[in-house]
Design a protein around this motif. Sequence first.
Motif, PDB file in Angstrom:
ATOM      1  N   LEU A 194       0.830  -1.212   0.000  1.00  0.00           N
ATOM      2  CA  LEU A 194       0.000   0.000   0.000  1.00  0.00           C
ATOM      3  C   LEU A 194       0.864   1.260   0.000  1.00  0.00           C
ATOM      4  CD1 LEU A 194      -2.809  -0.960   2.570  1.00  0.00           C
ATOM      5  CD2 LEU A 194      -3.030  -0.803   0.094  1.00  0.00           C
ATOM      6  N   ARG A 195       1.968   1.222   0.737  1.00  0.00           N
ATOM      7  CA  ARG A 195       2.849   2.389   0.807  1.00  0.00           C
ATOM      8  C   ARG A 195       3.552   2.628  -0.524  1.00  0.00           C
ATOM      9  NH1 ARG A 195       8.129   2.989   2.740  1.00  0.00           N
ATOM     10  NH2 ARG A 195       8.181   0.861   3.494  1.00  0.00           N
ATOM     11  N   VAL A 196       4.033   1.537  -1.141  1.00  0.00           N
ATOM     12  CA  VAL A 196       4.808   1.663  -2.379  1.00  0.00           C
ATOM     13  C   VAL A 196       3.913   2.010  -3.571  1.00  0.00           C
ATOM     14  CG1 VAL A 196       6.191   0.334  -4.021  1.00  0.00           C
ATOM     15  CG2 VAL A 196       6.695   0.189  -1.600  1.00  0.00           C
ATOM     16  N   HIS A 197       2.731   1.363  -3.661  1.00  0.00           N
ATOM     17  CA  HIS A 197       1.864   1.550  -4.834  1.00  0.00           C
ATOM     18  C   HIS A 197       0.635   2.401  -4.499  1.00  0.00           C
ATOM     19  CE1 HIS A 197       4.238  -1.434  -7.005  1.00  0.00           C
ATOM     20  NE2 HIS A 197       4.125  -2.234  -5.966  1.00  0.00           N
ATOM     21  N   HIS A 198       0.806   3.316  -3.571  1.00  0.00           N
ATOM     22  CA  HIS A 198      -0.332   4.105  -3.071  1.00  0.00           C
ATOM     23  C   HIS A 198      -1.070   4.831  -4.199  1.00  0.00           C
ATOM     24  CE1 HIS A 198      -2.226   7.718  -1.253  1.00  0.00           C
ATOM     25  NE2 HIS A 198      -2.638   6.818  -0.376  1.00  0.00           N
ATOM     26  N   GLY A 199      -0.319   5.485  -5.079  1.00  0.00           N
ATOM     27  CA  GLY A 199      -0.908   6.275  -6.168  1.00  0.00           C
ATOM     28  C   GLY A 199      -1.750   5.433  -7.105  1.00  0.00           C
ATOM     29  N   GLN A 200      -1.180   4.319  -7.548  1.00  0.00           N
ATOM     30  CA  GLN A 200      -1.884   3.452  -8.504  1.00  0.00           C
ATOM     31  C   GLN A 200      -3.099   2.776  -7.876  1.00  0.00           C
ATOM     32  OE1 GLN A 200       1.884   1.456  -9.720  1.00  0.00           O
ATOM     33  NE2 GLN A 200       0.901   1.327 -11.732  1.00  0.00           N
ATOM     34  N   ILE A 201      -2.952   2.383  -6.596  1.00  0.00           N
ATOM     35  CA  ILE A 201      -4.057   1.667  -5.924  1.00  0.00           C
ATOM     36  C   ILE A 201      -5.249   2.612  -5.718  1.00  0.00           C
ATOM     37  CG2 ILE A 201      -4.757   0.594  -3.730  1.00  0.00           C
ATOM     38  CD1 ILE A 201      -1.888  -0.636  -3.651  1.00  0.00           C
ATOM     39  N   THR A 202      -4.972   3.851  -5.264  1.00  0.00           N
ATOM     40  CA  THR A 202      -6.073   4.789  -4.987  1.00  0.00           C
ATOM     41  C   THR A 202      -6.771   5.256  -6.268  1.00  0.00           C
ATOM     42  OG1 THR A 202      -4.395   6.531  -4.909  1.00  0.00           O
ATOM     43  CG2 THR A 202      -5.197   5.677  -2.796  1.00  0.00           C
TER      44      THR A 202
END
Length: 924
Positions: free
Chosen positions: A842-850
Amino acid sequence: MGLTKQYLRYSPSAVFNVVGSAKCNVVFLDIEGTKSKFCAVGACEHVFVWDLRKSEKHLVLQGDKHEVTILAKSPDKRHLAVGYHDGTVKIFDLTTTECTLTFSGHKSMVSALSYDQSGVRLVSGSKDTDVIVWDIVNESGLFRLKGHKGMVTQARFMKNRNILVTSSKDTFVKFWDLDTQHCFKTLVGHRAEVWDFVLVRDERRLITGSADSELRVWEIQYLDKEDDFQSDSAKKSRLDIDGEEEEMLLKCTKLGSMIRQGRDRVVGMSTDHTGRILGCHGIGTTLELFRIASDEEIRKHIHKKEKKARKKLRTEGQEEEGTVGIEQTVEDELPRLNIIKTKSKIKAFDSVMDANGKVKILTLLTNNTVELYSLDTNEKGLQATPVSKLTMPGHRTDVRTVCFSSDNTAILSASGESAKIWNRASQQCIRTLSCDYALSSLFAPGDRHVILGTKSGKLQIFDVAAGSLLEDVDAHSGAVWSISMAPDKRGLVSGSADHEVKFWEFELVTDEKYSSTSKRLTLVHTRTLKMSEDVLCVKYSPDQRLLAVALLDNTVKVFFADTLKFFLSLYGHKLPVLCMDISADSTLLVTGSADRNVKLWGLDFGDCHKSIFAHDDSIMCVQFVAKTHLFFTGGKDKKLKEWDGDKFEHIVTLEGHHAEIWCLAVSPTGSHVVTGSHDKSLRLWEKTQEPLILDEEREMEREQEYENTREEEPVVPGEQNTEASMAGKKTVETVKGAERLMEAIEVYKEETSKLEHHREECQATGKELLPPNLNPLLMAYGATSPGRYVLEIIKRIKSSELEESLLVLPFSYVIDLLNILDVFIESRWEVELSCRCLFFLLRVHHGQITSNQVLLPVIDNLRKNAFSKVSELRDTTGFNLAGLEFLRKHIEDKEEVTFFADATDRFKTKKRKGKKKAILSIKM
């Protein structure tokens, strides 16, 4: 297609002749309840634990291939942290000698290593200027701290605060707040590199050692007493408000300097575990000891000074007005205790104080020696007394020549001060013979005598059984670079820098000094062959027909051995030939030169069969394997290589030495090879029955080369160039872990779709059909379901490499993995591990996930499950801890027994009282 020619592999068998490497430190170990009996020291890639009382090896902690650079002992006394030259940190269990943890984070050698007080965290500093804090319990890196611009020389945790102090070659000492992971203070008062520092007097004093003769003393004042109890959010908010964060934590002011006796730079500083004794040494042979005075001792000392000052005023006839003002100085806080002078330069030291006030000081010297001293601090003016030395298991200087006995049971090695005979099977030193600077050696026929050629031009004959020098033969006026035994075993030939080749015959003579009943061996000079240049190497052909002589003019002259008539001149090398050998059938001559080339010559016509660029530096030694055309070469590039003299092929490179190889010897049977190096080690290589395929070797070499050249930093999304970053680094293991995880996710999708299809078929037919066959991979891992299989794969990735492996995953696999993690958390499977993976992704891919609408329900479900399941886990843990605490109190109240630390302390005091009573009764 079958194998055209089969080679057998030589494997590393043993490393000996090393007491302690001069690139590592030395530490006392608390094994078997004794504080000063055992010590650990780096020995090339291994760590040797020596028993100082018996002067023998107690344990060996096996390394891989990189040199040990630093050691740190754990507060729990069971573990030892070892830093290596390639940047890895390993933690060994001293009871089992096994490596329990491996951390890979640094790009170059580990230069600083230290545990915190509880032994839960470990800090490592490196030549790559980074500082990494590791979590021992979770087996992973917490964070990497960036800020230094030079090699990190020391790093230490503060005991009572969550603060880390580091020093570097960039002249700075930095204070790091580990809660907020940033540097809040930098000491800039040094003009040169800061090599070491210590925190003393309840961490109220910082003493730093730099490139000059001053020890700078700094006062630390803690301004915020409530610091330990503040929350991280409070600290972060305070950071935003106040730019001068350093004033909120501590203040550091310079008190003064102590001038050391040594004028060179500080190499190391250390205190004993009680913090009462400070030791400091430079590049030289002097170890200076200081006593760290307590507040009470300082008050008494100043009171005495005031008394003396008043007395002086009275004698001078002055009226005493008020009190005499005596200011407290650095010398009052650090009174000089003693100086220890060693015979060689000190590399590192460690100290330990016993209950009686006696200090044991252990020094590692650069001449492959460990020395133990004892000093009584209760009595003034006493000198440190030597207790023991570790010298027998190794030479003081580099081994320049080695050879095997004819029966392959003993190895002779000779250096600048002594020759040693070793048992090949056990690697134990059987005899030590004091000699001149030896350059060449051989066993005389019968293996009862040893002959050495020395730098002073002498041939020295030793009796092996008695360990004594029989005769000093003044053979040459220059260094005897080479001696070669005649194939008929009746004599030998010596070549020297005085341009002469001399022939000698063995003879037995009567010597009253030696024995009245038996004769002793001597050498009788028979012939001399004068050359035009310095002779660097001489060799008889095994059929005794020819004699080859290598000269300083880059040529090799071949003579007939019986008449000494000139036969051939072999020229082609651009630099002098340093070594050569002739094959068992007397047809091939191999020469190794300082021009880095190996040349193979035919002895029929003197034609050069092949010239091979063999090493990256001068070739120092070459020898054929008995009865074959295979030969070994050793060079200054630290490598030992095996070659085929018929096919002119490189067979294998044997890497192990960490410095130049000076000499090698192949056993008469060809089953063993021994090499001597500048890293002080002797290495034994043993022939195995494992066949060696050349194509596979070349493939492995290419992979290794690719591994060495590939240096890239992973880009972590959302992470700027900040002070703190990820602790791990990308390695082959992390890439393999990611590949295994991707494969597992593919298998999971395939198997779940099969099971879903099976369920639909069952519903359509209304019957319970046979379940589909499980994937063989699931059966191999003993997994009952696809989810269990993925979990097993995640568990098998090392904890320290987990984040790096997850970072490599493509985003398409991350989406699948988030769904799988939701299943794990909901099913209560390894909740802690699953949440760790989840939070990192979640921390690393925060932008893509949100920004991905498809993942919104998955994330919402994960949020609910993670919160509820982690709360359950926390409640369970809290309940269990409370239950254990209740049980402990209940047992203590019932049996009036105190658990753990207090009980052991009381037992020790009782034991001491018992001993005192026994001594008193004996005296009475």
